[in-house]
Motif scaffolding. Sequence first.
Motif, PDB file in Angstrom:
ATOM      1  N   LYS A 118       7.713  -7.847  -7.563  1.00 32.83           N
ATOM      2  CA  LYS A 118       8.177  -9.097  -8.175  1.00 32.83           C
ATOM      3  C   LYS A 118       7.445 -10.295  -7.570  1.00 32.83           C
ATOM      4  O   LYS A 118       7.137 -11.261  -8.266  1.00 32.83           O
ATOM      5  N   TYR A 119       7.134 -10.213  -6.277  1.00 30.62           N
ATOM      6  CA  TYR A 119       6.453 -11.317  -5.599  1.00 30.62           C
ATOM      7  C   TYR A 119       4.971 -11.376  -5.976  1.00 30.62           C
ATOM      8  O   TYR A 119       4.321 -12.386  -5.767  1.00 30.62           O
ATOM      9  N   GLY A 120       4.436 -10.272  -6.513  1.00 34.31           N
ATOM     10  CA  GLY A 120       3.041 -10.282  -6.952  1.00 34.31           C
ATOM     11  C   GLY A 120       2.100  -9.393  -6.160  1.00 34.31           C
ATOM     12  O   GLY A 120       0.889  -9.406  -6.385  1.00 34.31           O
ATOM     13  N   PHE A 121       2.623  -8.620  -5.216  1.00 36.70           N
ATOM     14  CA  PHE A 121       1.783  -7.690  -4.455  1.00 36.70           C
ATOM     15  C   PHE A 121       1.316  -6.563  -5.374  1.00 36.70           C
ATOM     16  O   PHE A 121       2.054  -6.136  -6.263  1.00 36.70           O
ATOM     17  N   GLU A 122       0.106  -6.085  -5.130  1.00 35.24           N
ATOM     18  CA  GLU A 122      -0.441  -4.974  -5.902  1.00 35.24           C
ATOM     19  C   GLU A 122      -0.882  -3.861  -4.969  1.00 35.24           C
ATOM     20  O   GLU A 122      -1.388  -4.129  -3.873  1.00 35.24           O
ATOM     21  N   PRO A 123      -0.700  -2.599  -5.387  1.00 32.83           N
ATOM     22  CA  PRO A 123      -1.081  -1.467  -4.537  1.00 32.83           C
ATOM     23  C   PRO A 123      -2.590  -1.390  -4.343  1.00 32.83           C
ATOM     24  O   PRO A 123      -3.347  -1.626  -5.286  1.00 32.83           O
ATOM     25  N   VAL A 124      -3.001  -1.084  -3.110  1.00 34.62           N
ATOM     26  CA  VAL A 124      -4.431  -0.915  -2.812  1.00 34.62           C
ATOM     27  C   VAL A 124      -4.732   0.444  -2.183  1.00 34.62           C
ATOM     28  O   VAL A 124      -5.875   0.872  -2.194  1.00 34.62           O
ATOM     29  N   GLU A 125      -3.717   1.117  -1.634  1.00 34.45           N
ATOM     30  CA  GLU A 125      -3.968   2.388  -0.950  1.00 34.45           C
ATOM     31  C   GLU A 125      -2.654   3.137  -0.772  1.00 34.45           C
ATOM     32  O   GLU A 125      -1.608   2.521  -0.619  1.00 34.45           O
ATOM     33  N   GLU A 126      -2.731   4.458  -0.781  1.00 44.62           N
ATOM     34  CA  GLU A 126      -1.579   5.294  -0.439  1.00 44.62           C
ATOM     35  C   GLU A 126      -1.988   6.214   0.693  1.00 44.62           C
ATOM     36  O   GLU A 126      -3.128   6.665   0.746  1.00 44.62           O
ATOM     37  N   LYS A 127      -1.065   6.452   1.600  1.00 45.74           N
ATOM     38  CA  LYS A 127      -1.337   7.340   2.729  1.00 45.74           C
ATOM     39  C   LYS A 127      -0.023   7.898   3.255  1.00 45.74           C
ATOM     40  O   LYS A 127       1.055   7.519   2.789  1.00 45.74           O
ATOM     41  N   ILE A 128      -0.122   8.757   4.234  1.00 47.41           N
ATOM     42  CA  ILE A 128       1.062   9.349   4.871  1.00 47.41           C
ATOM     43  C   ILE A 128       1.362   8.579   6.160  1.00 47.41           C
ATOM     44  O   ILE A 128       0.456   8.302   6.955  1.00 47.41           O
ATOM     45  N   HIS A 129       2.620   8.229   6.363  1.00 51.84           N
ATOM     46  CA  HIS A 129       3.070   7.608   7.617  1.00 51.84           C
ATOM     47  C   HIS A 129       3.117   8.718   8.664  1.00 51.84           C
ATOM     48  O   HIS A 129       3.930   9.636   8.555  1.00 51.84           O
ATOM     49  N   GLU A 130       2.221   8.652   9.638  1.00 54.44           N
ATOM     50  CA  GLU A 130       2.049   9.744  10.607  1.00 54.44           C
ATOM     51  C   GLU A 130       3.325  10.105  11.349  1.00 54.44           C
ATOM     52  O   GLU A 130       3.608  11.273  11.575  1.00 54.44           O
ATOM     53  N   GLN A 131       4.110   9.104  11.751  1.00 57.37           N
ATOM     54  CA  GLN A 131       5.302   9.377  12.558  1.00 57.37           C
ATOM     55  C   GLN A 131       6.416  10.073  11.779  1.00 57.37           C
ATOM     56  O   GLN A 131       7.235  10.763  12.376  1.00 57.37           O
ATOM     57  N   THR A 132       6.473   9.861  10.449  1.00 54.81           N
ATOM     58  CA  THR A 132       7.599  10.406   9.683  1.00 54.81           C
ATOM     59  C   THR A 132       7.190  11.428   8.627  1.00 54.81           C
ATOM     60  O   THR A 132       8.030  12.182   8.154  1.00 54.81           O
ATOM     61  N   GLY A 133       5.919  11.401   8.226  1.00 50.33           N
ATOM     62  CA  GLY A 133       5.461  12.282   7.165  1.00 50.33           C
ATOM     63  C   GLY A 133       5.738  11.757   5.767  1.00 50.33           C
ATOM     64  O   GLY A 133       5.391  12.397   4.772  1.00 50.33           O
ATOM     65  N   PHE A 134       6.346  10.586   5.645  1.00 48.35           N
ATOM     66  CA  PHE A 134       6.652  10.010   4.334  1.00 48.35           C
ATOM     67  C   PHE A 134       5.457   9.228   3.789  1.00 48.35           C
ATOM     68  O   PHE A 134       4.643   8.708   4.542  1.00 48.35           O
ATOM     69  N   ASP A 135       5.394   9.137   2.464  1.00 43.91           N
ATOM     70  CA  ASP A 135       4.320   8.391   1.799  1.00 43.91           C
ATOM     71  C   ASP A 135       4.500   6.893   2.010  1.00 43.91           C
ATOM     72  O   ASP A 135       5.614   6.379   1.895  1.00 43.91           O
ATOM     73  N   LEU A 136       3.368   6.227   2.300  1.00 46.26           N
ATOM     74  CA  LEU A 136       3.328   4.770   2.452  1.00 46.26           C
ATOM     75  C   LEU A 136       2.405   4.213   1.374  1.00 46.26           C
ATOM     76  O   LEU A 136       1.390   4.831   1.047  1.00 46.26           O
ATOM     77  N   ILE A 137       2.730   3.046   0.890  1.00 52.90           N
ATOM     78  CA  ILE A 137       1.867   2.342  -0.055  1.00 52.90           C
ATOM     79  C   ILE A 137       1.464   1.018   0.591  1.00 52.90           C
ATOM     80  O   ILE A 137       2.311   0.256   1.059  1.00 52.90           O
ATOM     81  N   ARG A 138       0.158   0.788   0.653  1.00 53.25           N
ATOM     82  CA  ARG A 138      -0.356  -0.477   1.154  1.00 53.25           C
ATOM     83  C   ARG A 138      -0.504  -1.400  -0.039  1.00 53.25           C
ATOM     84  O   ARG A 138      -1.075  -1.043  -1.062  1.00 53.25           O
ATOM     85  N   LEU A 139       0.050  -2.599   0.088  1.00 50.77           N
ATOM     86  CA  LEU A 139       0.047  -3.584  -0.984  1.00 50.77           C
ATOM     87  C   LEU A 139      -0.684  -4.839  -0.517  1.00 50.77           C
ATOM     88  O   LEU A 139      -0.686  -5.151   0.676  1.00 50.77           O
ATOM     89  N   ARG A 140      -1.260  -5.564  -1.468  1.00 48.11           N
ATOM     90  CA  ARG A 140      -1.964  -6.812  -1.128  1.00 48.11           C
ATOM     91  C   ARG A 140      -1.559  -7.905  -2.099  1.00 48.11           C
ATOM     92  O   ARG A 140      -1.440  -7.686  -3.294  1.00 48.11           O
ATOM     93  N   LEU A 141      -1.398  -9.089  -1.533  1.00 52.80           N
ATOM     94  CA  LEU A 141      -1.159 -10.299  -2.313  1.00 52.80           C
ATOM     95  C   LEU A 141      -2.363 -11.200  -2.084  1.00 52.80           C
ATOM     96  O   LEU A 141      -2.577 -11.668  -0.969  1.00 52.80           O
ATOM     97  N   SER A 142      -3.172 -11.360  -3.113  1.00 51.13           N
ATOM     98  CA  SER A 142      -4.408 -12.167  -2.975  1.00 51.13           C
ATOM     99  C   SER A 142      -4.135 -13.629  -3.250  1.00 51.13           C
ATOM    100  O   SER A 142      -3.191 -13.981  -3.932  1.00 51.13           O
TER     101      SER A 142
END
Length: 142
Positions: A118-142
């Motif tokens: 809603k704030y306008g961030f857009e996904p740029v990368e997906e990866k695994i959070h090493e400590q938990t094993g859960f999926d993380l999404i990296r977002l960017r607001l330009s």
Amino acid sequence: MSVIREYEKRDLNALLSIWVAASEVAHPFLTREFLVQEKDNIPKLYLPNTQTWVAEEDERVVGFISLMGNEVGALFVHPDYHRKAIGGRLMDKARELRGELDVEVFAANPIGRAFYAKYGFEPVEEKIHEQTGFDLIRLRLS
């Protein structure tokens, strides 16, 4: 009246209780052990290495945002104060200070994902959070 101001040491207990309450709502999938360790890391590792701002409502700290350069390391608002534009005001402060912003959000956190979209961030990368094993999404607001 709401105020955004720099974090002070006296805010620590309020900040930790906000983090716990908001994490229970946004991150129910995380283990108790991980959350206990992270709560311990907040004053020891995270706060000393970030610039943190708090949101106050009627002189009570109800939310905070922590920045590491252009990275939003944390954005938490007490669940009792969700949907009152506090997260947006904290993000506005970060945007004013840094311009372009990056953040990582757990894929399993629909509250955070909806807020950032809603704030306008857009996904740029997906990866695994090493400590938990859960999926993380990296977002960017330009």
